[in-house]
Design a protein around this motif. Structure first.
Motif, PDB file in Angstrom:
ATOM      1  N   ASN A  89      -4.076   1.524 -10.556  1.00  0.00           N
ATOM      2  CA  ASN A  89      -4.168   2.601  -9.572  1.00  0.00           C
ATOM      3  C   ASN A  89      -5.383   3.494  -9.789  1.00  0.00           C
ATOM      4  O   ASN A  89      -5.471   4.570  -9.207  1.00  0.00           O
ATOM      5  N   ARG A 112      -9.260  -4.036  -5.973  1.00  0.00           N
ATOM      6  CA  ARG A 112      -8.989  -3.828  -4.551  1.00  0.00           C
ATOM      7  C   ARG A 112      -7.866  -4.751  -4.075  1.00  0.00           C
ATOM      8  O   ARG A 112      -7.015  -4.349  -3.279  1.00  0.00           O
ATOM      9  N   GLN A 115      -4.337  -3.657  -5.817  1.00  0.00           N
ATOM     10  CA  GLN A 115      -3.841  -2.342  -5.426  1.00  0.00           C
ATOM     11  C   GLN A 115      -3.103  -2.389  -4.097  1.00  0.00           C
ATOM     12  O   GLN A 115      -2.452  -1.416  -3.723  1.00  0.00           O
ATOM     13  N   HIS A 116      -3.196  -3.491  -3.385  1.00  0.00           N
ATOM     14  CA  HIS A 116      -2.698  -3.554  -2.012  1.00  0.00           C
ATOM     15  C   HIS A 116      -1.840  -4.812  -1.858  1.00  0.00           C
ATOM     16  O   HIS A 116      -2.360  -5.932  -1.921  1.00  0.00           O
ATOM     17  N   ARG A 117      -0.541  -4.642  -1.661  1.00  0.00           N
ATOM     18  CA  ARG A 117       0.369  -5.788  -1.681  1.00  0.00           C
ATOM     19  C   ARG A 117       0.060  -6.818  -0.600  1.00  0.00           C
ATOM     20  O   ARG A 117       0.282  -8.012  -0.802  1.00  0.00           O
ATOM     21  N   GLU A 120      -2.922  -8.718  -1.823  1.00  0.00           N
ATOM     22  CA  GLU A 120      -2.534  -9.481  -3.005  1.00  0.00           C
ATOM     23  C   GLU A 120      -1.758 -10.738  -2.621  1.00  0.00           C
ATOM     24  O   GLU A 120      -2.083 -11.848  -3.056  1.00  0.00           O
ATOM     25  N   THR A 158       5.994  -0.382   0.326  1.00  0.00           N
ATOM     26  CA  THR A 158       4.712   0.205   0.697  1.00  0.00           C
ATOM     27  C   THR A 158       3.614  -0.725   0.203  1.00  0.00           C
ATOM     28  O   THR A 158       3.749  -1.372  -0.844  1.00  0.00           O
ATOM     29  N   THR A 160       0.672   0.071  -0.867  1.00  0.00           N
ATOM     30  CA  THR A 160       0.003   0.631  -2.040  1.00  0.00           C
ATOM     31  C   THR A 160       0.953   1.565  -2.761  1.00  0.00           C
ATOM     32  O   THR A 160       1.924   2.064  -2.182  1.00  0.00           O
ATOM     33  N   GLY A 161       0.647   1.813  -4.037  1.00  0.00           N
ATOM     34  CA  GLY A 161       1.469   2.711  -4.834  1.00  0.00           C
ATOM     35  C   GLY A 161       2.808   2.082  -5.170  1.00  0.00           C
ATOM     36  O   GLY A 161       3.129   0.957  -4.785  1.00  0.00           O
ATOM     37  N   THR A 189       1.029   4.785   4.133  1.00  0.00           N
ATOM     38  CA  THR A 189       0.303   3.557   3.863  1.00  0.00           C
ATOM     39  C   THR A 189       0.891   2.424   4.698  1.00  0.00           C
ATOM     40  O   THR A 189       1.935   2.593   5.323  1.00  0.00           O
TER      41      THR A 189
END
Length: 393
Positions: A89, A112, A115-117, A120, A158, A160-161, A189
């Motif tokens: 993060n 990058r 951090q983003h499902r 990913e 979500t 992210t996070g 998000t």
């Protein structure tokens, strides 16, 4: 130590002991990276917003600043020969700025992605590796349609996070759609919903790769979660040999195809019919790899230092069966009260955090034994985690 005005290290040049490693993030992973690297002769500087952070206690210097503070990040770059990050993060924009001003072998591309499902899972799927079927949703209606296609139960997250179960909702009824969407959309998000994959076991494999392309894979860990937080990592994982080999090969493929430098942890679900599905990636040392500190020839933290510095990777041979048990805030006092009762082959690791809070990771114990069943029995005898883990082992 090289002068900061010199050309950045070439890809195949090793960064030798005596150099300074900068770490974005000052938590327990950075702490254990620094402890391993200091034993090898490296110096460390870390950036973290919390004064006297766990990594700050073991580094030569801590810069106290927010992770998105570009000026502070450039100060870190000025003090470092190579920069790494200890959790995903970290602000990707900061990582991109550092790439242009210093040497960040892990790069920002993988950061990058992980951090983003959505990015990913798309990247993993594009490699031909199974992931749970998923849909991107942007309204309660699109969520309803997606769940209709995927079926119930489904897992909304979500993009992210979120970690340790945060930022997600297991949908078991269509009646939950509106409430779930309203709740998770507050994160501001993108949202993703996945088909729930019935699984019999959670596994993880940590792979290491250096800039020269050398790869090494640690033995697969069998993971037990309680309240969505890792409770135990059991190694060797109690799975058929062909499953273990396939899990380790998946991690190897991901590390190679995504041009990983450093470590990548690959979390997987094992279904009842023996299929493996990748759940998440973490481009850093991982909680489920803490067993390596005492049970492998090379720990994941030493391996991370070797990888980002482009040294030859160490042996990942498992020396003993082992079970790692996490120490959360509610476990810390019982652990300290029973410290004289710890098995002789138990290794206690505490992270130096000032505040002990429930569900907060404060440390871990590695219990080595001739078999994992004996290690599990030793942990049960301590009666520290019994109520929390009832029915989970």
């Amino acid at each position: 130590m090289m002068k900061r005005t010199e050309t950045l290290p070439k890809q195949n040049n090793p960064i030798k002991p005596g150099a300074t490693i900068g770490i974005l993030g000052g938590g327990q992973l950075g702490r254990m990276i620094a402890l391993a690297g200091r034993a090898m002769g490296y110096r460390f500087v870390t950036l973290d917003p919390t004064e006297d952070a766990p990594c700050g206690q073991t580094a030569d210097r801590q810069i106290v600043a927010r992770y998105d503070d570009v000026e502070a990040a450039l100060e870190l770059a000025q003090a470092s020969d190579v920069i790494s990050y200890e959790f995903e993060n970290v602000d990707a924009q900061v990582a991109e700025v550092l790439e242009s001003r210093s040497y960040v072998p892990q790069g920002s591309r993988l950061l990058r992605i992980t951090q983003h499902r959505i990015r990913e899972k798309t990247a993993i799927r594009d490699l031909g590796i199974p992931v749970a079927p998923f849909r991107v949703v942007d309204s309660a209606d699109s969520l309803r349609q997606s769940v209709g296609e995927l079926g119930l139960p489904a897992v909304m997250k979500t993009a992210t996070g979120g970690y340790d179960g945060k930022g997600q909702w297991v949908l078991r009824s269509m009646d939950e759609i509106d409430t779930a969407y309203e709740t998770l959309s507050k994160a501001g998000t993108e949202l993703i919903v996945e088909k729930f994959v019935p699984f019999v076991m959670e596994l993880s494999v940590i792979a290491a790769r250096n800039p020269s392309g050398e790869l090494a894979v640690f033995p697969a860990a069998e993971n037990v979660h309680v309240d969505n937080i890792l409770h135990l990592s059991i190694v060797p994982a109690r799975v058929p040999e062909e499953v273990r080999v396939r899990a380790e090969e998946i991690a190897r493929t991901i590390a190679e195809k995504l041009d990983v430098v450093g470590l990548i942890a690959v979390e997987m679900f094992l279904s009842a019919n023996g299929e493996l599905y990748v759940n998440e990636l973490a481009p850093r040392p991982h909680n489920s790899g803490h067993y390596t500190m005492d049970a492998c020839v090379t720990s994941q933290f030493e391996q991370h230092v070797r990888a980002v510095c482009n040294l030859p990777l160490g042996s990942t041979e498992l020396l003993s069966p082992v079970v790692m048990a996490n120490i959360l805030g509610e476990h810390l006092e019982p652990v300290l009260e029973r410290i004289e009762r710890l098995p002789r082959t138990a290794k206690l690791h505490l992270y130096g955090k000032a505040d002990s809070k429930p569900k907060r990771k404060m440390g871990h114990i590695n219990v080595l034994a001739p078999t994992v069943e004996e290690a599990l029995a030793e942990i049960e005898r301590l009666e520290i985690w019994t109520n929390k883990a009832e029915g989970q082992q």
